[in-house]
Design a protein around this motif. Structure first.
Motif, PDB file in Angstrom:
ATOM      1  N   ASP A   1       0.827  -1.216   0.000  1.00  0.00           N
ATOM      2  CA  ASP A   1       0.000   0.000   0.000  1.00  0.00           C
ATOM      3  C   ASP A   1       0.858   1.261   0.000  1.00  0.00           C
TER       4      ASP A   1
ATOM      5  N   ASN B   1       0.688   4.088  -2.863  1.00  0.00           N
ATOM      6  CA  ASN B   1       0.336   5.460  -2.490  1.00  0.00           C
ATOM      7  C   ASN B   1       1.436   6.435  -2.883  1.00  0.00           C
TER       8      ASN B   1
ATOM      9  N   ARG C   1      -4.263   1.491  -5.906  1.00  0.00           N
ATOM     10  CA  ARG C   1      -4.026   1.702  -4.472  1.00  0.00           C
ATOM     11  C   ARG C   1      -5.261   1.398  -3.631  1.00  0.00           C
TER      12      ARG C   1
END
Length: 157
Positions: A48, A52, A88
């Motif tokens: 993640d 991001n 994401r």
């Protein structure tokens, strides 16, 4: 509406040249960081934080480009953002094809930015690239929405 003429670098008596230079430097840094992160991305276990960070790089370039009126850069980064946002949010799984098109878009953005800086080079036509990103997004979204998790498949008794 303020005059953002790139030849003179002034708007309402304010010299925008210094701000353009900061934008170009930051955009270049963001594109380099995005490229490095894309090349290092583990497709089978995308983190993640990594996704991001890649999204933020594209988002920063888009925001600056829109502020200074570089609509070609803003449009291409917007398409990249759309795909990256789905990645994401785990709506899509990253693929090598996605990474390749995002890297290609990064190269096109570098060329567009160089053109805006006055390199004199011909601006690349990004319409096919934008269409390619949209097609990958649509295809992946369709495939992902038609995927039935194993836990929901009927058992063969």
């Amino acid at each position: 509406m303020a005059d953002t003429t790139h030849d003179h670098g002034t708007s309402d008596g304010i010299d925008l040249t210094q701000f353009y230079q900061v934008f170009f430097e930051e955009a270049g840094e963001n594109l380099e960081a995005m490229e490095q992160k894309l090349l290092e991305l583990d497709l089978s276990a995308a983190d993640d934080e990594e996704l991001n960070a890649i999204f933020r790089c594209a988002h920063s370039v888009k925001g600056g480009a829109a502020t200074f009126g570089f609509s070609d850069v803003a449009e291409l980064t917007h398409q990249m953002e759309t795909l990256l946002d789905k990645l994401r949010r785990h709506e899509l799984q990253p693929t090598a094809q996605m990474v390749d098109v995002l890297l290609e878009a990064g190269d096109a953005l570098k060329a567009l930015l160089a053109r805006h800086q006055g390199s004199g080079a011909e601006a690349p036509d990004t319409s096919a690239l934008v269409a390619h990103i949209r097609a990958i997004d649509r295809k992946s979204t369709r495939l992902n929405s038609s995927h039935i998790p194993l836990s929901r498949m009927p058992s063969s008794a």
